[in-house]
Design an enzyme around this catalytic site. Structure first.
Site, PDB file in Angstrom:
ATOM      1  N   ARG A  91      39.968  36.267  23.243  1.00 35.94           N
ATOM      2  CA  ARG A  91      40.230  36.999  24.563  1.00 35.94           C
ATOM      3  C   ARG A  91      40.307  36.122  25.579  1.00 35.94           C
ATOM      4  O   ARG A  91      39.848  34.918  25.459  1.00 35.94           O
ATOM      5  CB  ARG A  91      39.416  38.029  24.468  1.00 35.94           C
ATOM      6  CG  ARG A  91      38.067  38.196  24.064  1.00 35.94           C
ATOM      7  CD  ARG A  91      36.913  37.020  24.835  1.00 35.94           C
ATOM      8  NE  ARG A  91      37.091  37.327  26.247  1.00 35.94           N
ATOM      9  CZ  ARG A  91      36.769  36.340  27.101  1.00 35.94           C
ATOM     10  NH1 ARG A  91      36.202  35.267  26.679  1.00 35.94           N
ATOM     11  NH2 ARG A  91      36.883  36.571  28.433  1.00 35.94           N
ATOM     12  N   ALA A 119      42.928  35.434  29.191  1.00 38.39           N
ATOM     13  CA  ALA A 119      44.331  35.390  29.250  1.00 38.39           C
ATOM     14  C   ALA A 119      44.875  33.976  28.719  1.00 38.39           C
ATOM     15  O   ALA A 119      45.790  34.012  27.835  1.00 38.39           O
ATOM     16  CB  ALA A 119      44.689  35.503  30.777  1.00 38.39           C
ATOM     17  N   ARG A 162      48.181  43.162  23.564  1.00 41.25           N
ATOM     18  CA  ARG A 162      47.573  43.463  24.862  1.00 41.25           C
ATOM     19  C   ARG A 162      48.477  43.359  26.046  1.00 41.25           C
ATOM     20  O   ARG A 162      49.316  42.639  26.107  1.00 41.25           O
ATOM     21  CB  ARG A 162      46.206  42.491  24.988  1.00 41.25           C
ATOM     22  CG  ARG A 162      45.175  42.787  23.921  1.00 41.25           C
ATOM     23  CD  ARG A 162      43.871  42.015  24.407  1.00 41.25           C
ATOM     24  NE  ARG A 162      43.108  42.786  25.411  1.00 41.25           N
ATOM     25  CZ  ARG A 162      42.035  42.557  26.100  1.00 41.25           C
ATOM     26  NH1 ARG A 162      41.789  41.073  25.926  1.00 41.25           N
ATOM     27  NH2 ARG A 162      41.514  43.067  27.025  1.00 41.25           N
ATOM     28  N   GLN A 211      31.028  40.706  28.247  1.00 47.06           N
ATOM     29  CA  GLN A 211      31.610  39.174  28.210  1.00 47.06           C
ATOM     30  C   GLN A 211      30.826  38.558  29.141  1.00 47.06           C
ATOM     31  O   GLN A 211      30.594  37.138  28.839  1.00 47.06           O
ATOM     32  CB  GLN A 211      33.110  39.204  28.672  1.00 47.06           C
ATOM     33  CG  GLN A 211      34.241  39.661  27.733  1.00 47.06           C
ATOM     34  CD  GLN A 211      34.343  41.054  28.089  1.00 47.06           C
ATOM     35  OE1 GLN A 211      33.735  41.717  28.450  1.00 47.06           O
ATOM     36  NE2 GLN A 211      35.661  41.677  27.592  1.00 47.06           N
ATOM     37  N   ASP A 259      43.779  37.715  34.942  1.00 51.98           N
ATOM     38  CA  ASP A 259      44.809  37.952  33.881  1.00 51.98           C
ATOM     39  C   ASP A 259      46.320  38.107  34.232  1.00 51.98           C
ATOM     40  O   ASP A 259      47.116  37.603  33.300  1.00 51.98           O
ATOM     41  CB  ASP A 259      44.466  39.245  33.224  1.00 51.98           C
ATOM     42  CG  ASP A 259      43.008  39.234  32.301  1.00 51.98           C
ATOM     43  OD1 ASP A 259      42.016  39.130  32.875  1.00 51.98           O
ATOM     44  OD2 ASP A 259      43.339  39.010  31.108  1.00 51.98           O
ATOM     45  N   ASN A 288      42.067  41.445  37.072  1.00 54.11           N
ATOM     46  CA  ASN A 288      41.098  40.677  36.274  1.00 54.11           C
ATOM     47  C   ASN A 288      40.091  41.708  35.718  1.00 54.11           C
ATOM     48  O   ASN A 288      40.255  43.047  36.115  1.00 54.11           O
ATOM     49  CB  ASN A 288      40.407  39.774  37.045  1.00 54.11           C
ATOM     50  CG  ASN A 288      39.356  38.826  36.170  1.00 54.11           C
ATOM     51  OD1 ASN A 288      39.851  38.234  35.345  1.00 54.11           O
ATOM     52  ND2 ASN A 288      38.312  38.590  36.938  1.00 54.11           N
ATOM     53  N   LYS A 289      39.469  41.441  34.812  1.00 46.91           N
ATOM     54  CA  LYS A 289      38.306  42.355  34.433  1.00 46.91           C
ATOM     55  C   LYS A 289      37.715  43.617  35.101  1.00 46.91           C
ATOM     56  O   LYS A 289      37.590  42.991  36.406  1.00 46.91           O
ATOM     57  CB  LYS A 289      37.219  41.453  33.615  1.00 46.91           C
ATOM     58  CG  LYS A 289      36.050  42.379  32.845  1.00 46.91           C
ATOM     59  CD  LYS A 289      36.581  43.318  32.020  1.00 46.91           C
ATOM     60  CE  LYS A 289      37.313  42.355  30.698  1.00 46.91           C
ATOM     61  NZ  LYS A 289      38.139  43.193  30.023  1.00 46.91           N
TER      62      LYS A 289
END
Ligand code: MRU
Length: 373
Positions: free
Chosen positions: A66, A68, A109, A218, A259, A269-270
């Protein structure tokens, strides 16, 4: 998943720079992809030996690999595995299979643009090899070389991001980061964490606060693990402690990864990154996004056009096997959010610090990347 295609490897293995090796191709075009299964961290270090396209796709979907840039590199190797499976008698036949392999990988994804960037680049290489009249074995070897080059390039980009970004950090600062944008998320030393590693290499004293990053943790599982292995001072904080940390003056800078970055500077992003950016603005703390040019998307004008992955409710209701919400409850579980460009102090890219006005400066980045690419 066939048991013959996934076997336990040896690990842990550092790369040439001493960072954890996230993935590596072993052997020639008949070889395999060795990939660290990040779903098991920090409890276990286990490398998968992947020889099948379906297993690469599964690894991307379940976040065994995982981040990017790492997804982009894994997909490039996935192309080699996918074409090898077609066992085409000719390069032209393999070229026809390319579209199918690409489509399957592209469906793994949706948000990280590096995945699509990498697949497009592999496709362009396949086209060039076919035009050169390459045989099927030559095509496979040529595509493997391209994947290895994408991987090596990622390592160079990470180092350059670190070199530019470390200049922004002062010794004695505490830096907040969200999710994992480290060696585990790339083929090299990371993006946001490359900035930290490089600052520490320069002798600066840096303390990192890692948001734990619900629901898949994460930050707690990966960022704190890799920073501790590197001997860097790291403290894990619950996501909802960020305001308190900033409000009590304990954070001097925020650095996160991305990402996908739209042409106007909006950043996917996350999930949770947007909140951190708003908090940083409220507390007058610089908010930097570290990312290579392959994370900027010239085809997406603004954040509204970025597809946001929605993930399974079980990640929220029973993450890591413990029930934390009633079964059957409705769940909102987007994997990413979009931070509007106005909250971003600057982008740390391999080409240097990119500051506002973002639209104009990102267009310039695309032009330079095209000239160099
Ligand atoms: O769902 P993940 O773990 O793939 O999300 C990763 C992130 O959001 C990272 O911050 C981003 O990909 C940048 S990695 C250098």
């Amino acid at each position: 998943m066939s048991s013959g295609s996934v076997r336990k490897g040896r690990g842990p293995r550092p790369d040439a720079e001493g960072h954890m090796l996230t993935l590596k191709w072993v052997g020639g075009s008949g070889g395999y992809l060795s990939l660290l299964d990040q779903t098991l961290l920090p409890a276990r270090v286990k490398y998968l030996r992947i020889r099948e396209l379906s297993v690469v796709i599964d690894a991307i979907r379940r976040l065994a690999v995982r981040g990017a840039p790492a997804i982009g590199v894994a997909a490039a190797y996935g192309v080699v595995l996918g074409l090898r499976e077609t066992a085409s008698a000719s390069a032209a036949g393999a070229r026809r299979s390319f579209a199918r392999v690409k489509k399957r990988l592209a469906g793994s994804r949706p948000t990280a643009v590096n995945l699509f960037w990498s697949l497009d680049r592999m496709e362009a290489r396949a086209g060039a090899l076919e035009e050169e009249g390459a045989s099927f074995p030559e095509l496979l070897r040529g595509l493997l070389d391209e994947a290895i080059e994408i991987h090596a390039e990622d390592q160079r980009l990470c180092r350059a991001i670190g070199r530019h970004g470390q200049k922004l950090l002062r010794s004695g600062w505490s830096v907040l980061t969200h999710c994992n944008a480290g060696a585990l998320a790339t083929g090299g030393m990371g993006t946001a964490l490359a900035v930290i590693y490089s600052a520490v290499e320069k002798g600066k004293k840096i303390r990192v606060f890692a948001d734990e990053t619900r629901p898949l943790l994460q930050g707690a599982r990966l960022t704190s693990w890799e920073l501790r292995r590197a001997g860097i001072d790291v403290t894990v904080a619950c996501d909802n402690a960020a305001a308190s940390l900033m409000g009590t003056g304990q954070i001097q800078c925020v650095v996160v990864g991305a990402d996908r970055i739209a042409s106007n500077g909006d950043v996917a992003n996350k999930i949770g990154t947007y909140g951190v950016a708003v908090l940083a603005r409220e507390h007058d703390i610089p908010f930097y996004v570290a990312a290579p040019s392959s994370t900027f998307d010239p085809h997406t004008a603004s954040g509204a056009g970025i597809p946001i992955e929605q993930r399974a409710s079980i990640e929220v209701t029973a993450g890591f096997g413990t029930k934390t919400a009633p079964p059957g409850v409705d769940v909102y579980n987007p994997a990413f959010d979009v931070t509007p460009a106005r909250y971003v102090t600057g982008f740390i890219t391999e080409q240097g610090l990119l500051e506002p006005p973002f639209k104009r400066n990102i267009a310039r980045l695309f032009r330079t990347a095209a000239t160099h690419g």
